[in-house]
Structure formats: C-alpha cells, structure tokens
Design a protein around this motif. Structure first.
Motif, PDB file in Angstrom:
ATOM      1  N   GLY A  70       0.556   6.697  19.336  1.00 40.21           N
ATOM      2  CA  GLY A  70       0.564   8.151  19.381  1.00 40.21           C
ATOM      3  C   GLY A  70       1.628   8.807  18.544  1.00 40.21           C
ATOM      4  N   GLY A  71       2.817   8.269  18.460  1.00 40.03           N
ATOM      5  CA  GLY A  71       3.873   8.933  17.707  1.00 40.03           C
ATOM      6  C   GLY A  71       4.481  10.057  18.524  1.00 40.03           C
ATOM      7  N   ARG A  72       5.572  10.589  18.027  1.00 39.32           N
ATOM      8  CA  ARG A  72       6.282  11.650  18.756  1.00 39.32           C
ATOM      9  C   ARG A  72       5.823  13.018  18.270  1.00 39.32           C
ATOM     10  N   VAL A  73       5.632  13.895  19.199  1.00 38.34           N
ATOM     11  CA  VAL A  73       5.281  15.278  18.884  1.00 38.34           C
ATOM     12  C   VAL A  73       6.562  16.097  18.961  1.00 38.34           C
ATOM     13  N   PRO A  74       6.853  16.905  17.940  1.00 35.35           N
ATOM     14  CA  PRO A  74       8.087  17.698  17.983  1.00 35.35           C
ATOM     15  C   PRO A  74       8.108  18.647  19.190  1.00 35.35           C
ATOM     16  N   VAL A  75       9.269  18.795  19.774  1.00 35.16           N
ATOM     17  CA  VAL A  75       9.438  19.645  20.942  1.00 35.16           C
ATOM     18  C   VAL A  75       9.197  21.109  20.588  1.00 35.16           C
ATOM     19  N   ALA A  76       9.323  21.467  19.310  1.00 30.98           N
ATOM     20  CA  ALA A  76       9.135  22.859  18.888  1.00 30.98           C
ATOM     21  C   ALA A  76       7.739  23.374  19.238  1.00 30.98           C
ATOM     22  N   TYR A  77       6.740  22.499  19.234  1.00 31.23           N
ATOM     23  CA  TYR A  77       5.383  22.931  19.603  1.00 31.23           C
ATOM     24  C   TYR A  77       5.356  23.383  21.065  1.00 31.23           C
ATOM     25  N   TYR A  78       5.962  22.599  21.928  1.00 27.10           N
ATOM     26  CA  TYR A  78       5.974  22.941  23.347  1.00 27.10           C
ATOM     27  C   TYR A  78       6.836  24.176  23.605  1.00 27.10           C
ATOM     28  N   LEU A  79       7.941  24.273  22.903  1.00 31.34           N
ATOM     29  CA  LEU A  79       8.821  25.426  23.063  1.00 31.34           C
ATOM     30  C   LEU A  79       8.116  26.709  22.632  1.00 31.34           C
ATOM     31  N   THR A  80       7.388  26.627  21.535  1.00 29.21           N
ATOM     32  CA  THR A  80       6.620  27.793  21.073  1.00 29.21           C
ATOM     33  C   THR A  80       5.579  28.190  22.111  1.00 29.21           C
ATOM     34  N   ALA A  81       4.896  27.215  22.686  1.00 26.78           N
ATOM     35  CA  ALA A  81       3.889  27.514  23.708  1.00 26.78           C
ATOM     36  C   ALA A  81       4.529  28.150  24.940  1.00 26.78           C
ATOM     37  N   MET A  82       5.675  27.637  25.355  1.00 27.16           N
ATOM     38  CA  MET A  82       6.354  28.201  26.525  1.00 27.16           C
ATOM     39  C   MET A  82       6.850  29.615  26.260  1.00 27.16           C
ATOM     40  N   LEU A  83       7.371  29.863  25.058  1.00 28.82           N
ATOM     41  CA  LEU A  83       7.815  31.215  24.719  1.00 28.82           C
ATOM     42  C   LEU A  83       6.638  32.186  24.728  1.00 28.82           C
ATOM     43  N   PHE A  84       5.512  31.750  24.184  1.00 25.90           N
ATOM     44  CA  PHE A  84       4.330  32.606  24.186  1.00 25.90           C
ATOM     45  C   PHE A  84       3.913  32.935  25.609  1.00 25.90           C
ATOM     46  N   ILE A  85       3.871  31.929  26.460  1.00 27.38           N
ATOM     47  CA  ILE A  85       3.466  32.160  27.850  1.00 27.38           C
ATOM     48  C   ILE A  85       4.456  33.090  28.544  1.00 27.38           C
ATOM     49  N   LEU A  86       5.745  32.866  28.324  1.00 24.70           N
ATOM     50  CA  LEU A  86       6.768  33.688  28.964  1.00 24.70           C
ATOM     51  C   LEU A  86       6.605  35.163  28.617  1.00 24.70           C
ATOM     52  N   PHE A  87       6.524  35.468  27.333  1.00 32.80           N
ATOM     53  CA  PHE A  87       6.472  36.871  26.938  1.00 32.80           C
ATOM     54  C   PHE A  87       5.081  37.467  27.092  1.00 32.80           C
ATOM     55  N   ASP A  88       4.050  36.640  27.099  1.00 32.64           N
ATOM     56  CA  ASP A  88       2.701  37.134  27.361  1.00 32.64           C
ATOM     57  C   ASP A  88       2.567  37.542  28.823  1.00 32.64           C
ATOM     58  N   ILE A  89       3.092  36.726  29.720  1.00 27.33           N
ATOM     59  CA  ILE A  89       3.049  37.060  31.149  1.00 27.33           C
ATOM     60  C   ILE A  89       3.872  38.315  31.422  1.00 27.33           C
ATOM     61  N   GLU A  90       4.978  38.459  30.718  1.00 31.68           N
ATOM     62  CA  GLU A  90       5.789  39.668  30.891  1.00 31.68           C
ATOM     63  C   GLU A  90       4.977  40.916  30.561  1.00 31.68           C
ATOM     64  N   MET A  91       4.255  40.877  29.470  1.00 32.87           N
ATOM     65  CA  MET A  91       3.458  42.042  29.093  1.00 32.87           C
ATOM     66  C   MET A  91       2.335  42.300  30.096  1.00 32.87           C
ATOM     67  N   VAL A  92       1.755  41.240  30.617  1.00 35.19           N
ATOM     68  CA  VAL A  92       0.676  41.399  31.598  1.00 35.19           C
ATOM     69  C   VAL A  92       1.182  42.117  32.844  1.00 35.19           C
ATOM     70  N   PHE A  93       2.435  41.864  33.228  1.00 28.95           N
ATOM     71  CA  PHE A  93       2.982  42.516  34.410  1.00 28.95           C
ATOM     72  C   PHE A  93       3.543  43.905  34.108  1.00 28.95           C
ATOM     73  N   LEU A  94       3.919  44.172  32.861  1.00 31.18           N
ATOM     74  CA  LEU A  94       4.482  45.482  32.539  1.00 31.18           C
ATOM     75  C   LEU A  94       3.407  46.562  32.393  1.00 31.18           C
ATOM     76  N   TYR A  95       2.221  46.207  31.942  1.00 26.23           N
ATOM     77  CA  TYR A  95       1.171  47.210  31.765  1.00 26.23           C
ATOM     78  C   TYR A  95       0.777  47.898  33.076  1.00 26.23           C
ATOM     79  N   PRO A  96       0.493  47.170  34.149  1.00 27.46           N
ATOM     80  CA  PRO A  96       0.156  47.870  35.392  1.00 27.46           C
ATOM     81  C   PRO A  96       1.298  48.733  35.910  1.00 27.46           C
ATOM     82  N   PHE A  97       2.536  48.290  35.714  1.00 26.10           N
ATOM     83  CA  PHE A  97       3.660  49.108  36.148  1.00 26.10           C
ATOM     84  C   PHE A  97       3.694  50.416  35.364  1.00 26.10           C
ATOM     85  N   ALA A  98       3.456  50.351  34.069  1.00 25.59           N
ATOM     86  CA  ALA A  98       3.480  51.559  33.250  1.00 25.59           C
ATOM     87  C   ALA A  98       2.418  52.553  33.705  1.00 25.59           C
ATOM     88  N   VAL A  99       1.308  52.050  34.185  1.00 26.12           N
ATOM     89  CA  VAL A  99       0.227  52.940  34.633  1.00 26.12           C
ATOM     90  C   VAL A  99       0.559  53.581  35.981  1.00 26.12           C
TER      91      VAL A  99
END
Length: 135
Positions: A70-99
């Motif tokens: 299999g070889g090693r997969v760089p951790v940057a791929y997982y970090l990018t995915a986690m950052l996307f999830i973190l800030f995507d979930i933040e936006m999902v929760f901020l929209y209903p509050f704004a309304v």
C-alpha cells in the motif's frame, strides 16, 4: 379517462393526487438526465488517443503495478479533509442561527459565542501546528 387525470391533478379522488406534481417533476428530471447522457455520447467528438484513455491520478504519473503493502499516504490529505469538515460543519450551524437570531435572544447569542469560540480554538490549534501551510 381525461376526467380522472384532471381530478387527480386537482387533488381530488384520492389522497395520492397531491403527490402528482412531485412524480411529474421526478420523471421530468429523470428524462432530462437520460436525454442529456444519450445526446452527449451521440453528438460529442470521438477522438480517442492513448493519453485520454490513461488513468489520471491528481497529476501523479500512474504506476503500471500497485505498490505492495500500500505505501504511506501523506497526512496532509487527512488534515485537509478534517479542516474541510470542521469549517463546513461550522457554516451549517451558523446559517440557522443567522435566520433565527432575533427569536433566540440573549440565550442564542451566548450559545453562538461559545460555539464560535470553540471553533476559533480549533482554528488556532490547526494554525499553530502548521496545518494551514500548503507547501
């Protein structure tokens, strides 16, 4: 027969008559997708060459044989995915509050400040650890 269709479209006759517009819209979308797929293959250019038929792997030349183990997969791929999830979930929760900010009042304000502070701590942690350096 035509009277039955009109009766169903107006919502009379059965309880399923109210779903007729949804069924019609679904069939219209399905038909559009099928016609688009067929039309693209019929009308589109047909110039095949070796480069177009090769697999494309994010700019990396594909290897003819898989790496054993299999070889090693760089951790940057997982970090990018986690950052996307973190800030995507933040936006999902901020929209209903704004309304509903007015209806929530002071309680909602305290809750959203706590939420933004928590996300801010996560952002500061990622920043300090170098997760935002894309080199």
């Amino acid at each position: 027969m035509l009277d039955d269709v009109v009766l169903l479209a107006e919502g009379g006759g059965t309880e399923l008559g109210s779903y007729l517009p949804f069924v019609f819209l679904f069939l219209l979308g399905l038909g559009f997708a099928a016609v688009s797929a067929m039309l693209g293959s019929l009308v589109g250019p047909k110039r095949y060459n070796r480069a177009k038929m090769d697999a494309y792997e994010c700019g990396i030349e594909p290897s003819p044989h898989p790496v054993v183990g299999g070889g090693r997969v760089p951790v940057a791929y997982y970090l990018t995915a986690m950052l996307f999830i973190l800030f995507d979930i933040e936006m999902v929760f901020l929209y209903p509050f704004a309304v509903t900010a007015k209806a929530l009042g002071a309680f909602g304000l305290v809750e959203i400040v706590l939420f933004i502070a928590t996300v801010g701590f996560a952002y500061a942690y990622v920043w300090r650890r170098g997760g935002l350096d894309w080199n």
